[in-house]
Design an enzyme around this catalytic site. Structure first.
Site, mmCIF file in Angstrom:
data_model
loop_
_atom_site.group_PDB
_atom_site.id
_atom_site.type_symbol
_atom_site.label_atom_id
_atom_site.label_comp_id
_atom_site.label_asym_id
_atom_site.label_seq_id
_atom_site.Cartn_x
_atom_site.Cartn_y
_atom_site.Cartn_z
ATOM 1 N N GLU A 77 -54.189 30.440 10.915
ATOM 2 C CA GLU A 77 -53.108 29.621 11.499
ATOM 3 C C GLU A 77 -53.667 28.294 12.022
ATOM 4 O O GLU A 77 -53.473 27.920 13.173
ATOM 5 C CB GLU A 77 -52.368 30.398 12.595
ATOM 6 N N GLU A 108 -50.493 38.638 7.686
ATOM 7 C CA GLU A 108 -49.859 39.068 8.944
ATOM 8 C C GLU A 108 -48.370 39.155 8.668
ATOM 9 O O GLU A 108 -47.762 38.173 8.217
ATOM 10 C CB GLU A 108 -50.107 38.065 10.081
HETATM 11 O O1 AHR Z 1 -50.528 38.982 15.492
HETATM 12 C C1 AHR Z 1 -50.439 38.220 16.654
HETATM 13 C C2 AHR Z 1 -50.684 36.742 16.399
HETATM 14 O O2 AHR Z 1 -49.676 36.240 15.580
HETATM 15 C C3 AHR Z 1 -51.947 36.391 15.667
HETATM 16 O O3 AHR Z 1 -53.044 36.322 16.504
HETATM 17 C C4 AHR Z 1 -51.638 35.055 15.108
HETATM 18 O O4 AHR Z 1 -52.349 34.783 13.923
HETATM 19 C C5 AHR Z 1 -50.132 35.094 14.907
HETATM 20 O O5 AHR Z 1 -49.521 33.987 15.443
#
Ligand code: AHR
Length: 519
Positions: A199, A322
């Site tokens: 990110e 994710e």
């Molecule tokens: O999964 C929680 C958070 O969500 C992670 O650390 C980040 O990559 C995303 O914003």
């Protein structure tokens, strides 16, 4: 998967009144094409993600060798066994946002001497570094899964990243390999996946895609393949919908990357500040989550089309590294720990996500649900020595039959699920054929109150025996607790009829079902 809703057909064919009313009254129809196998479904689509966040690593996975909680080398035995039962293919670590402030050299050597740090993203708690590179890679070996290490671009140096890869994977004599040996590991580990940041448009450095592209190329240059270890290099992709990020990174970096990471979180009608309760919700919230989850299909379509422009041969994988539901934390828990309960609603959402990934497996080659234990849409929740499996865990267990199987094209005609003035298809499916000839069909019924009859025909396959399992419960909000750990668990699906090779099955309301079909 091609879905046609019957009401959609009704509009097109309004003048063929008899035909349409016959359709509206009858069961949904699923046609699978077993004669033309599509691509193999990457087992990594069923991957997981464990971050130094709240009680995921500490408590959830790592308790230390001296803990009274049964453990192997410090890792909870109950969690280890539960993850093994999923055939966990890959585990991503150490973050998340944490990855871009993690300095790996603080997490090696004697645990008593490791410096601590502040976990600034997640609750400002002290991170002891007790769980580091050795603990993680040993865990992957115990699980029999691939390791996915996310490197630090946001606050780390190129040298630090290069050293890390050398430390983990070089078999010869070098400063880093010798340091690894001095820390007790003679042979290098296999590290297949390496992420160049996380990110980086946000918590990983607030960069523009142009700036990140330059950094990606610089850092990725020094992520070397040592001693026969071949690293899949993963570039940071967008969070949710940011097609410009995808476009710019693909344009600039496509020849130097093996995968693009996409993040995709869902909720109901809530917003970033008030995301809604994980367990207290009405049908409006249920509907909203289902609709928002279905949208990921369109997002992947669009991202894939951008990737196609620069990689028509589909060499580069789309890793949704994710994904999952994100609700308000459980009342009374640390807001920085992201601890949430997990209901049947989360399970149906997970079933849809996984169907979408299966159906896009020409491009989607990894998925990592967030996160493994005690954080967001977990597989597992722990409380001291107690452990429970969530409804989402059961979906992963039921769907593991798709890992490494060949995708089957599927055409579905089904009723809509109407709510207020909106509608979505009531059913969602994906299907595959394993190397030993078993056809598996996973079906989600998004309608919380109406079961659906489904006629299923399989071209190029003679239906012999059929069995099924289903995950459902008496209410949308049903979930497992430490007092009642089996409120939601899979049961045999009995409403299966096979006549002259014709298969009809009733899919209960608000459920996820998986059929196993043999010739
Ligand atoms: O999964 C929680 C958070 O969500 C992670 O650390 C980040 O990559 C995303 O914003």
């Amino acid at each position: 998967m091609k879905i046609t809703s019957k009401t959609g057909l009704t509009m097109v064919l309004a003048y063929v009144a008899v035909f349409v009313s016959a359709l509206a009254a009858g069961p949904a129809r699923l046609t699978l094409h077993a004669g033309e196998l599509k691509e193999t479904i990457a087992p990594e689509i069923y991957g997981h993600f464990a971050e130094h966040l709240g009680r995921c690593i500490y408590d959830g996975i790592w308790v230390g060798e001296d803990s009274p909680i049964p453990n192997i080398g410090g890792v909870r035995t109950d969690v280890l066994d539960a993850l093994k039962a999923l055939n966990i293919p890959v585990l991503r670590w150490p973050g998340g946002c944490f990855a871009d402030e993690y300095h790996w050299k603080e997490g090696i050597g004697s645990r008593h001497k490791r410096p601590s740090m502040v976990n600034t993203h997640w609750g400002m708690v002290t991170e002891t570094n007790a769980f580091g590179t050795h603990e993680f890679l040993d865990l992957c070996e115990m699980l029999g899964c691939q390791a996915y290490v996310a490197g630090n671009v946001g606050s780390g140096t190129v040298e630090e990243m290069q050293d890390w890869v050398e430390y983990m994977t070089f078999d010869g004599a070098s400063q880093m390999a010798d340091l690894r040996r001095a820390n007790g590991r003679e042979k290098p580990w296999k590290v297949k996946y390496f992420g160049i940041g996380n990110e980086n448009w946000g918590c990983g450095g607030n960069m523009t895609p142009e700036y990140y592209s330059d950094l990606y190329k610089r850092y990725a240059t020094y992520v070397r393949d040592y001693s026969g270890n071949r690293i899949v290099k993963i570039a940071c992709g967008p969070g949710g919908i940011d097609y410009n990020w995808t476009e710019v990174v693909m344009k600039n970096c496509h020849s130097r990357m093996d995968a693009l990471a996409q993040h995709y979180y869902v909720r109901g009608t809530g917003n970033w500040v008030d995301k809604g309760s994980a367990t207290e919700f009405d049908e409006k919230e249920w509907f909203s989550l289902m609709k928002n989850t279905l949208y990921v299909d369109e997002v992947i379509d669009k991202v894939s089309r951008i990737m196609d422009k620069y990689d028509a041969r589909k060499r580069i994988g789309l890793f949704v590294d994710e994904w999952g539901t994100w609700w308000n934390v459980e009342p009374g828990t640390n807001p920085g720990f992201l601890y949430q309960q997990n209901t049947l609603r989360d399970a149906v959402s997970a079933g849809i996500f996984l169907n979408v990934f299966n159906n896009h497996s020409d491009r989607v080659r990894m998925g990592n649900i967030a996160q493994t234990v005690n954080v967001l849409q977990s597989m597992i929740l722990t409380e001291g020595a107690k452990m429970i499996l969530t409804p989402t865990y059961h979906v992963f267990e039921m769907y593991k039959v798709h890992q490494g199987a060949d995708r089957l094209a599927a055409d579905l005609v089904c009723e809509d699920y109407n709510f207020a003035d909106q509608k979505i298809p009531a059913l969602h499916v994906s299907a595959s054929k394993s190397k030993d000839g078993i056809v598996s069909v996973s079906i989600c019924n998004l309608n919380p109150s109406a079961p659906a009859d489904l006629d299923c025909s399989i071209n190029g396959f003679r239906v012999g025996t059929v069995s099924g399992r289903v995950l459902t419960a008496a209410s949308m909000q049903a979930h497992n607790t430490f007092e009642n750990p089996s409120a939601v668990k899979p049961a045999p699906l009995n409403a299966i009829r096979v006549n002259d090779g014709k298969l009809t099955v009733t899919i209960p309301a608000r459920s996820v079902a998986v059929l196993k079909i043999t010739e």
